[in-house]
Write an enzyme that holds these catalytic residues in place. Sequence first.
Site, PDB file in Angstrom:
ATOM      1  CG  ASP A  30     -47.134  19.849  -3.969  1.00  0.00           C
ATOM      2  OD1 ASP A  30     -46.092  19.622  -3.329  1.00  0.00           O
ATOM      3  OD2 ASP A  30     -47.832  18.960  -4.485  1.00  0.00           O
ATOM      4  CG  ASP A  66     -40.125  14.030  -9.865  1.00  0.00           C
ATOM      5  OD1 ASP A  66     -40.015  13.515  -8.738  1.00  0.00           O
ATOM      6  OD2 ASP A  66     -40.155  15.262 -10.053  1.00  0.00           O
TER       7      ASP A  66
END
Length: 240
Positions: free
Chosen positions: A129, A8
Amino acid sequence: MILYPAIDLKDGNAVRLLHGDMDKTTVFNDNPAAQAMEFVEAGCDWLHLVDLNGAFAGEPVNAAPVKEILSQTKTPAQLGGGIRDMATIEMWLNHGLARVILGTVAVENPDLVRDAAKAFPGQVAVGIDARNGYVATKGWAEETDVQVTDLAKSFEDAGVAAIIYTDILRDGAMKGPNVQATADLANAVDIPVIASGGVSSLEDLRALKSCGAPLNGAISGRALYDGAIDLGEALTVLKG
């Protein structure tokens, strides 16, 4: 099942967030390309990359470290965050990315997902998500009234390569994935599902592998950086 080590990216660094909160950041490596090579040398078959700043900005922000990763390794990589138009999709695929992940636009512009999946077969995934069963967008900052399974089913005939399902409340918390919700989703659609969020031990990986659903793989980040999961052992578990 495939193990996807997560890198990330925030402000050029490899980081992990807690529950997707940009203010709760832990920097694990200031050289993302070196981190990628560590994973590759340990034997991973894929890399999972996220442009966190890009997810909020709506356009690529950490392009430089992503391009550096792509230039240094031939291991296939998928990328999400800030990819919201066809030009950006084409740009990343032309730079050697194996697969783009479309999240926010899957809710706001589903026709783009369909057009991209048709134009680039096998190279477009949908990132879903979720917080309490409902889809969140724009870097998880905005909640919608769209249910996870409804969104996934809407792309059944689109030709997308995979769905990356993340339980936001599990992400970065080292408390285990939402195995039941992931299995339910995978059993509800024909699209391959990749589990994400909370994978923190070999037992978590075993639970996903034996969940009664045909999962494509699992993404893990913090547990690999913290040493809670040994990448070599994890690969053996998932391939065995």
